[in-house]
Design a protein around this motif. Structure first.
Motif, PDB file in Angstrom:
ATOM      1  N   SER A   5       0.836  -1.212   0.000  1.00 40.62           N
ATOM      2  CA  SER A   5       0.000   0.000   0.000  1.00 40.62           C
ATOM      3  C   SER A   5       0.865   1.255   0.000  1.00 40.62           C
ATOM      4  O   SER A   5       0.546   2.247  -0.660  1.00 40.62           O
ATOM      5  CB  SER A   5      -0.926  -0.002   1.221  1.00 40.62           C
ATOM      6  OG  SER A   5      -0.178  -0.039   2.429  1.00 40.62           O
ATOM      7  N   ILE A   6       1.997   1.203   0.730  1.00 38.32           N
ATOM      8  CA  ILE A   6       2.912   2.349   0.747  1.00 38.32           C
ATOM      9  C   ILE A   6       3.558   2.528  -0.618  1.00 38.32           C
ATOM     10  O   ILE A   6       3.696   3.643  -1.116  1.00 38.32           O
ATOM     11  CB  ILE A   6       3.993   2.144   1.833  1.00 38.32           C
ATOM     12  CG1 ILE A   6       3.334   2.105   3.210  1.00 38.32           C
ATOM     13  CG2 ILE A   6       5.042   3.246   1.783  1.00 38.32           C
ATOM     14  CD1 ILE A   6       4.290   1.850   4.333  1.00 38.32           C
ATOM     15  N   SER A  86      -0.740  14.723   0.212  1.00 37.91           N
ATOM     16  CA  SER A  86      -1.415  14.810   1.512  1.00 37.91           C
ATOM     17  C   SER A  86      -1.832  13.424   2.019  1.00 37.91           C
ATOM     18  O   SER A  86      -1.879  13.184   3.231  1.00 37.91           O
ATOM     19  CB  SER A  86      -2.640  15.725   1.412  1.00 37.91           C
ATOM     20  OG  SER A  86      -3.595  15.181   0.508  1.00 37.91           O
ATOM     21  N   LYS A  87      -2.125  12.498   1.095  1.00 38.53           N
ATOM     22  CA  LYS A  87      -2.541  11.154   1.505  1.00 38.53           C
ATOM     23  C   LYS A  87      -1.357  10.276   1.890  1.00 38.53           C
ATOM     24  O   LYS A  87      -1.484   9.391   2.738  1.00 38.53           O
ATOM     25  CB  LYS A  87      -3.328  10.481   0.374  1.00 38.53           C
ATOM     26  CG  LYS A  87      -4.677  11.113   0.103  1.00 38.53           C
ATOM     27  CD  LYS A  87      -5.377  10.421  -1.063  1.00 38.53           C
ATOM     28  CE  LYS A  87      -6.734  11.074  -1.361  1.00 38.53           C
ATOM     29  NZ  LYS A  87      -7.393  10.442  -2.528  1.00 38.53           N
ATOM     30  N   ILE A  91      -0.847   7.321   4.999  1.00 31.80           N
ATOM     31  CA  ILE A  91      -0.672   5.885   4.747  1.00 31.80           C
ATOM     32  C   ILE A  91       0.581   5.372   5.435  1.00 31.80           C
ATOM     33  O   ILE A  91       0.601   4.283   6.014  1.00 31.80           O
ATOM     34  CB  ILE A  91      -0.610   5.619   3.229  1.00 31.80           C
ATOM     35  CG1 ILE A  91      -1.945   5.985   2.572  1.00 31.80           C
ATOM     36  CG2 ILE A  91      -0.260   4.163   2.937  1.00 31.80           C
ATOM     37  CD1 ILE A  91      -1.956   5.885   1.065  1.00 31.80           C
ATOM     38  N   VAL A  92       1.655   6.189   5.397  1.00 29.72           N
ATOM     39  CA  VAL A  92       2.906   5.802   6.062  1.00 29.72           C
ATOM     40  C   VAL A  92       2.691   5.685   7.565  1.00 29.72           C
ATOM     41  O   VAL A  92       3.120   4.714   8.201  1.00 29.72           O
ATOM     42  CB  VAL A  92       4.025   6.817   5.745  1.00 29.72           C
ATOM     43  CG1 VAL A  92       5.259   6.525   6.591  1.00 29.72           C
ATOM     44  CG2 VAL A  92       4.379   6.782   4.267  1.00 29.72           C
ATOM     45  N   GLU A  93       2.019   6.663   8.166  1.00 26.47           N
ATOM     46  CA  GLU A  93       1.769   6.636   9.608  1.00 26.47           C
ATOM     47  C   GLU A  93       0.898   5.448  10.001  1.00 26.47           C
ATOM     48  O   GLU A  93       1.066   4.864  11.070  1.00 26.47           O
ATOM     49  CB  GLU A  93       1.091   7.939  10.041  1.00 26.47           C
ATOM     50  CG  GLU A  93       2.016   9.145   9.997  1.00 26.47           C
ATOM     51  CD  GLU A  93       1.305  10.427  10.378  1.00 26.47           C
ATOM     52  OE1 GLU A  93       0.131  10.332  10.789  1.00 26.47           O
ATOM     53  OE2 GLU A  93       1.903  11.497  10.261  1.00 26.47           O
ATOM     54  N   PRO A  98       4.820   4.232  15.272  1.00 27.98           N
ATOM     55  CA  PRO A  98       6.071   4.713  15.867  1.00 27.98           C
ATOM     56  C   PRO A  98       6.280   4.233  17.299  1.00 27.98           C
ATOM     57  O   PRO A  98       7.401   4.204  17.775  1.00 27.98           O
ATOM     58  CB  PRO A  98       5.902   6.240  15.829  1.00 27.98           C
ATOM     59  CG  PRO A  98       4.427   6.472  15.816  1.00 27.98           C
ATOM     60  CD  PRO A  98       3.830   5.308  15.084  1.00 27.98           C
ATOM     61  N   ASP A  99       5.229   3.839  17.983  1.00 30.22           N
ATOM     62  CA  ASP A  99       5.348   3.408  19.369  1.00 30.22           C
ATOM     63  C   ASP A  99       5.371   1.886  19.431  1.00 30.22           C
ATOM     64  O   ASP A  99       4.331   1.234  19.387  1.00 30.22           O
ATOM     65  CB  ASP A  99       4.184   3.961  20.189  1.00 30.22           C
ATOM     66  CG  ASP A  99       4.286   3.569  21.663  1.00 30.22           C
ATOM     67  OD1 ASP A  99       5.394   3.170  22.070  1.00 30.22           O
ATOM     68  OD2 ASP A  99       3.280   3.666  22.376  1.00 30.22           O
TER      69      ASP A  99
END
Length: 386
Positions: A5-6, A86-87, A91-93, A98-99
């Protein structure tokens, strides 16, 4: 980790960026062309043209520029690009949490051991300057003991890349007994490549002299290979058109470099792959499953830190599986030190806790094997060791 997807989102951004850039260059070229034509008209009629004529020319170019409408043309492509841009971060996040702290347990590592693993990794990868700097910064002088053997290994590998086998042959001769004990025939393989090199570059007589000097110790166990090499003497100067032309393939050098590295690491008590690299690669593969599990358990307010076994399997590729595992066919639990696999008298295997339940915790009470008609007693079962 699923990254398709990325990749798709990134491809959309690059595609629209190229489209926007192409459109921008096209419009710039149109505007430049109109300006150049206007300047040419003004310069060609400079002597006789009046101010009114200049105004008409400028009015014409203004009308043409308005007709081109550069802002309107760029607006559409830029809007598409901005939308894709902007999208993409979202998608990356979504894909990269990150946690990761909730997906691991707090373990008290011995920092000295960790530092030694890291420094050893740098030396193993041939990054000696970085390894030295890391040891200096971490003040772990003892860890530098790993440098010397790996430095020797890389010096031999560099020589092999230049088709110089002398250092490797000297190493193999020095460690002859240890190589024999491990069942390695790398010494003969080194001599074979050296023989072929001499035959190609120095001729039949030098190659025969080399064979008489070094092949005798291998005659009892590798006679077929030696006979094959002796037959190559008949094709001196034209080995590439002989039945033994495959001996000239560069693949033999690549395979020998890999085998030498394996044997060298084996003799110094190190694994072929860097433990740090393997650990990180396995962690990356298992982390998405752990993150999903922890999110579910946290939402249900379940504590997992004290669990001895995860409720879902974390499947890793075979390259990360170094020990045999046994899963009880009755309870579906993985065997452990507290619940080891037990061999029953009929030949089938169950985990200890399953046998205890089936026998009602009675060592002499017979119970039926779940997989055959045999009657089994718990007292007759024996623990298996993989």
């Amino acid at each position: 980790m699923e990254l398709s997807s990325i990749k798709d989102a990134f491809d959309r951004v690059t595609k629209r960026q190229k489209s926007s850039s192409s459109k921008f260059l096209e419009i710039i070229e149109q505007i430049g062309h109109e300006i150049e034509q206007t300047l040419s008209r003004i310069q060609s009629g400079q002597d006789s043209a009046s101010a009114t004529d200049h105004k008409l020319i400028l009015r014409d170019v203004k009308a043409k520029l308005k007709e081109i409408a550069p802002l309107s043309q760029l607006e559409g492509t830029q809007k598409d690009l901005n939308s894709a841009l902007s999208k993409y971060p979202k998608i990356v996040e979504k894909s990269f949490n990150p946690d990761v702290s909730k997906a691991y347990r707090n373990v008290d590592f011995d920092i000295r051991t960790v530092n030694q693993i890291i420094s050893s990794h740098f030396y193993r990868e041939g990054q000696f300057d970085i390894g030295d700097f890391f040891i200096h910064e971490s003040r772990e002088a003892e860890a530098s003991a790993d440098k010397s053997p790996f430095l020797e290994m890389y010096q031999i590998l560099e020589a092999m890349k230049s088709r110089n086998l002398e250092p490797a042959l000297n190493w193999a001769a020095t460690n002859n007994e240890q190589l024999k004990q491990s069942g390695s025939d790398i010494e003969l393989k080194l001599h074979r490549l050296q023989f072929v090199e001499i035959l190609q570059n120095n001729g039949r007589d030098e190659a025969l002299k080399y064979a008489r000097t070094f092949f005798a110790p291998f005659a009892s166990s590798q006679m077929a290979e030696i006979q094959k090499l002796m037959a190559c003497l008949l094709w001196a100067g034209r080995l590439d058109s002989s039945p033994y032309s495959e001996l000239l393939s560069p693949v033999h050098w690549d395979k020998l470099v890999e085998e030498f590295t394996r044997q060298f690491c084996n003799l110094i008590g190190q694994s072929y792959e860097s433990p740090l690299s393997v650990t990180i690669a396995a962690g990356i593969q298992g982390l998405p499953i752990l993150l999903k599990l922890m999110n579910v358990m946290n939402s249900k307010k379940h504590e997992w830190q004290s669990m001895k076994q995860l409720p879902v399997p974390v499947d890793l590729d075979r390259e990360f599986q170094f020990h045999s595992m046994f899963v009880c066919p009755v309870s579906r639990d993985m065997a452990s030190e507290e619940n080891p696999p037990m061999l029953m008298s009929c030949g089938h295997v169950l985990c200890k806790q399953s046998i205890t339940k089936l026998s009602k915790n009675n060592n002499t009470r017979p119970f039926k094997c779940p997989y055959c008609p045999s009657e089994v007693e718990a007292g007759q079962c024996r623990q298996l060791y993989f």
